[in-house]
Design a protein around this motif. Sequence first.
Motif, PDB file in Angstrom:
ATOM      1  N   ALA A   1       5.237   5.859   1.715  1.00  0.00           N
ATOM      2  CA  ALA A   1       5.125   7.219   1.512  1.00  0.00           C
ATOM      3  C   ALA A   1       6.338   8.037   2.208  1.00  0.00           C
ATOM      4  O   ALA A   1       6.837   9.245   1.753  1.00  0.00           O
TER       5      ALA A   1
ATOM      6  N   ASP B   1       0.762  -1.162   0.069  1.00  0.00           N
ATOM      7  CA  ASP B   1       0.020  -0.190  -0.005  1.00  0.00           C
ATOM      8  C   ASP B   1       0.645   1.368  -0.029  1.00  0.00           C
ATOM      9  O   ASP B   1       1.994   1.467   0.609  1.00  0.00           O
ATOM     10  N   GLN B   2       0.545   2.401  -0.454  1.00  0.00           N
ATOM     11  CA  GLN B   2       1.204   3.653  -0.653  1.00  0.00           C
ATOM     12  C   GLN B   2       1.657   4.004   0.591  1.00  0.00           C
ATOM     13  O   GLN B   2       2.616   4.871   0.618  1.00  0.00           O
TER      14      GLN B   2
ATOM     15  N   GLU C   1       3.063   0.473  -5.023  1.00  0.00           N
ATOM     16  CA  GLU C   1       2.346   1.562  -5.787  1.00  0.00           C
ATOM     17  C   GLU C   1       2.587   2.830  -5.358  1.00  0.00           C
ATOM     18  O   GLU C   1       3.496   3.181  -4.407  1.00  0.00           O
ATOM     19  N   SER C   2       2.268   3.896  -6.462  1.00  0.00           N
ATOM     20  CA  SER C   2       2.446   5.147  -5.866  1.00  0.00           C
ATOM     21  C   SER C   2       3.737   5.793  -5.814  1.00  0.00           C
ATOM     22  O   SER C   2       3.956   6.519  -4.872  1.00  0.00           O
TER      23      SER C   2
ATOM     24  N   GLY D   1       3.287   3.976 -10.775  1.00  0.00           N
ATOM     25  CA  GLY D   1       3.224   5.470  -9.907  1.00  0.00           C
ATOM     26  C   GLY D   1       3.693   6.599 -11.071  1.00  0.00           C
ATOM     27  O   GLY D   1       4.049   6.314 -12.114  1.00  0.00           O
TER      28      GLY D   1
END
Length: 560
Positions: A482, A477-478, A511-512, A532
């Motif tokens: 982060a 998960d992003q 992701e991202s 991303g």
Amino acid sequence: MTPGRGQKISNAVLACAAGAASFLFSLATLLSITEFNGRLLSAIVAGAFCLLIAYIASERPNSESARALAALRDRLMAVEDGDLVSPAPEAVKASMPKVAAAVDTLFAEVRASIENAHALGMYDPVTSLPNRLHFRSEADKLLGENAGKSCAMLFIDLDRFKAVNDSLGHARGDQLLIMVANRLRVAVNSEFTGGAKSRPLLARLAGDEFTMFFPDIGEIADVEKSARRVVRAIAEPFELSSHSVDIGASIGVALAPDHGASIESLMRAADIAMYRAKELGGGQHCVFNEELAAAHQARVDTEKALTAAVQRGEFVLAFQPQVSLTTGELAGAEALLRWQHPVEGLRAPDSFIPVAERTGLIADIGDWVVGEVAAVLGSWDQRNVGCRLAFNVSPRQLDRHDFFSRFRQTLADAGVALSTVELEFTESAAMEASDLMLAEIGALRKDGVTISIDDFGTGYSNIARLRSMPLDRVKLDQTLIADIETSEKARVIVQAVIQLIKGVECEIVAESVETTAQADILRAMGCDTVQGYLFAEPMFEEEFLAWISKAENEEAKSVA
């Protein structure tokens, strides 16, 4: 033969005998008449008259019985006006005591039946609390009696109650509801004895939903104090059949007249506030406000528009490339849903997917996605575009028993190979999947479908289940990545998660990814694939195909 019938026959025989005697007497008396025919005619006329009088007398009831029957008729007709209490008339008791006793018994049984039906219709059979119908009636009455005063509505919904029903059974669930109702009764009594101006009204609405209505309150702080007291009471463990059961309560609070002037509007406002309390994690209360009202109206509008969008086909797919961190080559793509709203324009999934999940529309939207992915892959095959395409599967879709068979049939009808498809399941859906569902997923994987867990790190995964699942890829998960550029703790967590996933022999997708530094750190940690904005934003089909073509040309030039 009944006594009344026998009496009537006896009267008729007696009347006939009286008529015959009258005929003979009249005949003997009139023998002195010279003409026999005249005497005979006179006797017949006299006898017939006597017979008629006697018959009328036999058919006429005595005056006492007539009065009793008339009184009984009037008593029975009084039922139309709702009189089920008055006893049988005295005239009936004197003339027909058995009939009077039967009438009194009948009305007593009818009254008892009505009272039982009323109790069943107004009280909850499990907790013996007033039910929704009774509560609304009484609360509406109290609201009217306290017009001009401040009132409060508490909407109480139990947290984690479904898990109790699923694990211990509905019988134990009913026992738990009784315990909860008793604690709420104690809370009501403490409010009344603790200085509340009027006794709060407590009821069970349905399932695990309860409500409390305060007809006359002081300050909002007093109501919030009461809500916190209820939260603490329900949070205490329940001893249920040698099990210690921990549940909680989410409470919505609405005030009159600020949040509504009727019971219906107060219940609606309290319900909205309760859902916000659940969204915040449960085990707390939330007071209704204008912000919640606006958010609720937005959800209602979105729900209506979504229903029309499904019918009008307003959805489109965007495609985001997935790039190998090892080779830099295209490793696949993810199909992302977009809503082409006729007024607001393009809307991202976060703005409507939660509403679609809650209303069940996600199942129909999911069917459209499967069909559209099949059509796209069929078109790409004809254009010699070799790219694996991933898309999300909603838990609501998995609830349909024929999802897997319909999925296979849709791809077969489009002539699409299963090896070109990747199914992404949410972490929670994967952890809660039944053995039958896991078998279906395993069969798809065996036939070539790539299986992924999406948004890993947002839930609570069962590591043993992760090891035994038919699985190819895990998408971080992003929120996990982060802060990996600036936070040592974030890097330690991501490294541990990557090692865990590597331990179950799955490919890792991040992701991202938005910066080169993030990509470099992930590459060093052993992440296999990324997607991303660093590499490409989501694109519509023609733009995506142009991106692929450009990437292939650049790769060919670099090789040359």
